[in-house]
Design a protein around this motif. Sequence first.
Motif, PDB file in Angstrom:
ATOM      1  N   ASN A 239       0.747  -1.318  -0.151  1.00 55.78           N
ATOM      2  CA  ASN A 239       0.147   0.051  -0.079  1.00 55.78           C
ATOM      3  C   ASN A 239       0.583   1.333  -0.060  1.00 55.78           C
ATOM      4  O   ASN A 239       0.374   2.424  -0.507  1.00 55.78           O
ATOM      5  CB  ASN A 239      -0.778   0.070   1.201  1.00 55.78           C
ATOM      6  N   CYS A 240       2.011   1.211   0.459  1.00 56.96           N
ATOM      7  CA  CYS A 240       2.555   2.354   0.671  1.00 56.96           C
ATOM      8  C   CYS A 240       3.901   2.633   0.157  1.00 56.96           C
ATOM      9  O   CYS A 240       4.463   3.805  -0.189  1.00 56.96           O
ATOM     10  CB  CYS A 240       2.835   2.768   2.272  1.00 56.96           C
ATOM     11  N   MET A 241       4.385   1.644  -0.585  1.00 62.78           N
ATOM     12  CA  MET A 241       5.741   1.890  -1.082  1.00 62.78           C
ATOM     13  C   MET A 241       6.022   2.490  -2.269  1.00 62.78           C
ATOM     14  O   MET A 241       7.014   2.999  -2.901  1.00 62.78           O
ATOM     15  CB  MET A 241       6.097   0.588  -1.445  1.00 62.78           C
ATOM     16  N   SER A 242       4.766   2.734  -3.141  1.00 62.62           N
ATOM     17  CA  SER A 242       4.593   3.548  -4.132  1.00 62.62           C
ATOM     18  C   SER A 242       5.079   5.058  -4.023  1.00 62.62           C
ATOM     19  O   SER A 242       5.474   5.683  -4.713  1.00 62.62           O
ATOM     20  CB  SER A 242       3.269   3.646  -5.024  1.00 62.62           C
ATOM     21  N   CYS A 243       5.020   5.247  -2.652  1.00 64.01           N
ATOM     22  CA  CYS A 243       5.453   6.895  -2.257  1.00 64.01           C
ATOM     23  C   CYS A 243       6.505   6.970  -1.307  1.00 64.01           C
ATOM     24  O   CYS A 243       7.148   7.608  -1.446  1.00 64.01           O
ATOM     25  CB  CYS A 243       4.051   7.466  -1.893  1.00 64.01           C
ATOM     26  N   HIS A 244       6.385   6.018  -0.231  1.00 61.74           N
ATOM     27  CA  HIS A 244       7.748   6.187   0.682  1.00 61.74           C
ATOM     28  C   HIS A 244       8.686   4.982   0.638  1.00 61.74           C
ATOM     29  O   HIS A 244       8.354   3.930   0.235  1.00 61.74           O
ATOM     30  CB  HIS A 244       6.664   5.727   2.052  1.00 61.74           C
ATOM     31  N   ALA A 245       9.812   5.781   0.946  1.00 68.26           N
ATOM     32  CA  ALA A 245      10.952   4.816   0.820  1.00 68.26           C
ATOM     33  C   ALA A 245      11.427   4.756   2.168  1.00 68.26           C
ATOM     34  O   ALA A 245      11.126   5.321   3.186  1.00 68.26           O
ATOM     35  CB  ALA A 245      12.111   5.633   0.218  1.00 68.26           C
ATOM     36  N   GLU A 266      11.794   6.934  15.816  1.00 67.95           N
ATOM     37  CA  GLU A 266      12.854   7.748  16.516  1.00 67.95           C
ATOM     38  C   GLU A 266      12.082   9.231  16.249  1.00 67.95           C
ATOM     39  O   GLU A 266      12.485  10.057  17.284  1.00 67.95           O
ATOM     40  CB  GLU A 266      14.139   7.673  16.035  1.00 67.95           C
ATOM     41  N   ARG A 267      11.496   9.414  15.412  1.00 72.96           N
ATOM     42  CA  ARG A 267      10.639  10.851  15.317  1.00 72.96           C
ATOM     43  C   ARG A 267       9.643  10.946  16.524  1.00 72.96           C
ATOM     44  O   ARG A 267       8.951  10.326  16.862  1.00 72.96           O
ATOM     45  CB  ARG A 267       9.952  10.829  14.244  1.00 72.96           C
ATOM     46  N   ASN A 268       9.917  12.170  17.096  1.00 70.56           N
ATOM     47  CA  ASN A 268       9.003  12.327  18.203  1.00 70.56           C
ATOM     48  C   ASN A 268       7.449  13.030  17.746  1.00 70.56           C
ATOM     49  O   ASN A 268       6.526  13.044  18.527  1.00 70.56           O
ATOM     50  CB  ASN A 268       9.473  13.082  19.373  1.00 70.56           C
ATOM     51  N   ILE A 270       4.584  13.058  14.303  1.00 72.88           N
ATOM     52  CA  ILE A 270       3.970  12.361  13.169  1.00 72.88           C
ATOM     53  C   ILE A 270       3.733  13.385  11.986  1.00 72.88           C
ATOM     54  O   ILE A 270       2.951  14.519  12.571  1.00 72.88           O
ATOM     55  CB  ILE A 270       2.972  11.338  13.325  1.00 72.88           C
ATOM     56  N   ALA A 271       4.189  13.716  10.835  1.00 76.77           N
ATOM     57  CA  ALA A 271       3.647  14.553   9.935  1.00 76.77           C
ATOM     58  C   ALA A 271       4.387  16.117  10.654  1.00 76.77           C
ATOM     59  O   ALA A 271       3.461  17.070  10.073  1.00 76.77           O
ATOM     60  CB  ALA A 271       2.489  14.641   9.251  1.00 76.77           C
ATOM     61  N   GLY A 272       5.197  16.248  11.537  1.00 73.01           N
ATOM     62  CA  GLY A 272       5.658  17.290  11.922  1.00 73.01           C
ATOM     63  C   GLY A 272       4.577  17.943  13.107  1.00 73.01           C
ATOM     64  O   GLY A 272       4.831  18.895  13.710  1.00 73.01           O
ATOM     65  N   TYR A 296      -1.347  15.354   0.525  1.00 71.91           N
ATOM     66  CA  TYR A 296      -1.368  14.578  -0.576  1.00 71.91           C
ATOM     67  C   TYR A 296      -1.306  12.838  -0.106  1.00 71.91           C
ATOM     68  O   TYR A 296      -0.936  12.114  -0.832  1.00 71.91           O
ATOM     69  CB  TYR A 296      -0.282  14.809  -1.632  1.00 71.91           C
ATOM     70  N   MET A 297      -1.206  12.756   1.218  1.00 69.86           N
ATOM     71  CA  MET A 297      -1.188  11.422   1.602  1.00 69.86           C
ATOM     72  C   MET A 297      -2.597  10.803   1.560  1.00 69.86           C
ATOM     73  O   MET A 297      -3.738  11.595   2.192  1.00 69.86           O
ATOM     74  CB  MET A 297      -0.711  11.371   3.010  1.00 69.86           C
ATOM     75  N   PRO A 298      -2.821   9.883   0.901  1.00 71.74           N
ATOM     76  CA  PRO A 298      -4.503   9.230   0.708  1.00 71.74           C
ATOM     77  C   PRO A 298      -4.671   8.577   1.997  1.00 71.74           C
ATOM     78  O   PRO A 298      -3.965   8.129   2.850  1.00 71.74           O
ATOM     79  CB  PRO A 298      -4.463   8.229  -0.279  1.00 71.74           C
TER      80      PRO A 298
HETATM   81  C1  HEC Z   1       0.162   8.826  -2.680  1.00 75.51           C
HETATM   82  C2  HEC Z   1       1.443   8.719  -2.059  1.00 75.51           C
HETATM   83  C3  HEC Z   1       1.364   8.003  -0.572  1.00 75.51           C
HETATM   84  C4  HEC Z   1       0.989   6.794  -0.183  1.00 75.51           C
HETATM   85  C5  HEC Z   1       0.601   5.859  -1.099  1.00 75.51           C
HETATM   86  C6  HEC Z   1       1.157   6.860   1.273  1.00 75.51           C
HETATM   87  N1  HEC Z   1       1.808   7.850   1.684  1.00 75.51           N
HETATM   88 FE1  HEC Z   1       2.099   8.380   3.456  1.00 75.51          FE
HETATM   89  N2  HEC Z   1       2.468  10.299   3.118  1.00 75.51           N
HETATM   90  C7  HEC Z   1       2.543  10.751   1.863  1.00 75.51           C
HETATM   91  C8  HEC Z   1       2.650  12.225   1.929  1.00 75.51           C
HETATM   92  C9  HEC Z   1       2.785  13.102   0.903  1.00 75.51           C
HETATM   93  C10 HEC Z   1       3.061  12.609   3.140  1.00 75.51           C
HETATM   94  C11 HEC Z   1       3.386  13.875   3.853  1.00 75.51           C
HETATM   95  C12 HEC Z   1       2.212  14.514   4.198  1.00 75.51           C
HETATM   96  C13 HEC Z   1       2.147  15.833   4.855  1.00 75.51           C
HETATM   97  O1  HEC Z   1       2.845  16.064   5.782  1.00 75.51           O
HETATM   98  O2  HEC Z   1       1.704  16.621   4.263  1.00 75.51           O
HETATM   99  C14 HEC Z   1       2.685  11.411   3.950  1.00 75.51           C
HETATM  100  C15 HEC Z   1       3.181  11.085   5.171  1.00 75.51           C
HETATM  101  C16 HEC Z   1       3.208   9.859   6.074  1.00 75.51           C
HETATM  102  C17 HEC Z   1       3.694   9.753   7.521  1.00 75.51           C
HETATM  103  C18 HEC Z   1       4.133  10.829   8.249  1.00 75.51           C
HETATM  104  C19 HEC Z   1       5.520  10.773   8.087  1.00 75.51           C
HETATM  105  C20 HEC Z   1       6.558  11.910   8.812  1.00 75.51           C
HETATM  106  O3  HEC Z   1       7.584  11.872   8.522  1.00 75.51           O
HETATM  107  O4  HEC Z   1       6.106  12.016  10.052  1.00 75.51           O
HETATM  108  C21 HEC Z   1       3.364   8.427   7.792  1.00 75.51           C
HETATM  109  C22 HEC Z   1       3.714   7.827   9.047  1.00 75.51           C
HETATM  110  C23 HEC Z   1       2.987   7.746   6.600  1.00 75.51           C
HETATM  111  N3  HEC Z   1       2.784   8.758   5.385  1.00 75.51           N
HETATM  112  C24 HEC Z   1       2.667   6.510   6.628  1.00 75.51           C
HETATM  113  C25 HEC Z   1       2.113   5.826   5.315  1.00 75.51           C
HETATM  114  C26 HEC Z   1       1.634   4.521   5.441  1.00 75.51           C
HETATM  115  C27 HEC Z   1       1.807   3.486   6.613  1.00 75.51           C
HETATM  116  C28 HEC Z   1       1.262   4.416   4.167  1.00 75.51           C
HETATM  117  C29 HEC Z   1       0.541   3.062   3.551  1.00 75.51           C
HETATM  118  C30 HEC Z   1      -0.589   2.639   4.387  1.00 75.51           C
HETATM  119  C31 HEC Z   1       1.214   5.552   3.299  1.00 75.51           C
HETATM  120  N4  HEC Z   1       1.765   6.543   4.028  1.00 75.51           N
HETATM  121  C32 HEC Z   1       0.830   5.602   2.028  1.00 75.51           C
HETATM  122  C33 HEC Z   1       2.094  10.197   0.701  1.00 75.51           C
HETATM  123  C34 HEC Z   1       1.832   8.745   0.550  1.00 75.51           C
END
Ligand code: HEC
Length: 319
Positions: A239-245, A266-268, A270-272, A296-298
């Motif tokens: 679910n998540c790897m298409s966006c997150h590394a 280790e981050r204190n 989430i999303a800042g 833009y996170m779905p």
């Molecule tokens: C379409 C791309 C996309 C997908 C798919 C996605 N994310 Fe994200 N995610 C983002 C973006 C963009 C942000 C940054 C959001 C913001 O802070 O505005 C984010 C932020 C996050 C954060 C906070 C990161 C931080 O540094 O604090 C977490 C945790 C997270 N996502 C988990 C997940 C998980 C778990 C999944 C799968 C279930 C997922 N994401 C799927 C785009 C995506």
Amino acid sequence: MTGCEEPDRTVFSPKGEAGEGSLDVIMLSIYIMTFVVAVVLAIFIYVLIRYRQKPGDNSIPKQVEGSMKLEMLWTVIPIILLAILAVPTLTHTFSLAEEAPKDEDPLRVKVTAHQYWWEFEYPDLGIKTAQQLHIPTDEKVYLELTSDDVIHAFWVPELAGKQDLNPGSTNKMWIDADEPGTYEGRCAELCGAGHALMNFQVVAQEKEDFDKWVEKRKNPSSEPKTAEQKAGKEVFTQNCMSCHAIDGTQMKTKGEKAPNLTGFAERNKIAGLLENNDENLEKWMKHPEQVKPGTYMPSFDFLSDEDMDNLKAYLQSLE
Ligand code: HEC
Ligand SMILES: [Cu+2]
């Protein structure tokens, strides 16, 4: 001046050389302005009392038009005051944009702003992280700032002034912290719906602790151990790897469009924004748009409770 939620998180309590320099300039301008206001008010009150109409005296005072002396006075004094203000302001502002010294091998960080999150890359160390910028204390850290989309501005009130991040070009500034601690940062340029929540933190650590963090980040422990974490990694991969590394595992994707989650546990925050705990992590994954409008996170509210729990276990194991 009064808008900061925590009383000492302001430009009035600087924690480094850059911030102190900015405070000096702010104080100088406050002193000059206070002086001007005091002088003008004093003259104003004096004139009100001294020249007011006396009872029984209906004569019209002598009419004066144009006074070379006065005109010169109120043109020249402001010019002098502005000159006194301009010299230290310009000197300080230009010194903040100073180039990294070539010979000393300073720490450089590429800062990329995205709607609505921050990416921090250490080109000389080969590390990429998000939302929390780690720096060593007592050292100038040279930032190269750019944006992936619209104009943002980087601002950590306690450490330095604001600097714009423009798409397609790079601005430079340095920051430093003389005390270890976590300093709140904000985006200071209206950049869309999530602008007011585009927060980040600067984590300043003693040099040794910083070096340890670097080592850890270079060799992250992101292999799942428990059954729960393993299942969570599966859910993540789907679910998540298409966006997150996440570095240190096989899943090195491009992941440029979302925060790199290496060392997420280790981050204190989430999303800042949100305290990093399981409850908030679930809230974020299920309804990120409710936490940060415009993000833009779905939303992942369709995942089963079990998937959700496994995912949390996996993410919280990333050190
Ligand atoms: C379409 C791309 C996309 C997908 C798919 C996605 N994310 Fe994200 N995610 C983002 C973006 C963009 C942000 C940054 C959001 C913001 O802070 O505005 C984010 C932020 C996050 C954060 C906070 C990161 C931080 O540094 O604090 C977490 C945790 C997270 N996502 C988990 C997940 C998980 C778990 C999944 C799968 C279930 C997922 N994401 C799927 C785009 C995506
Ligand atoms: Cu912004």
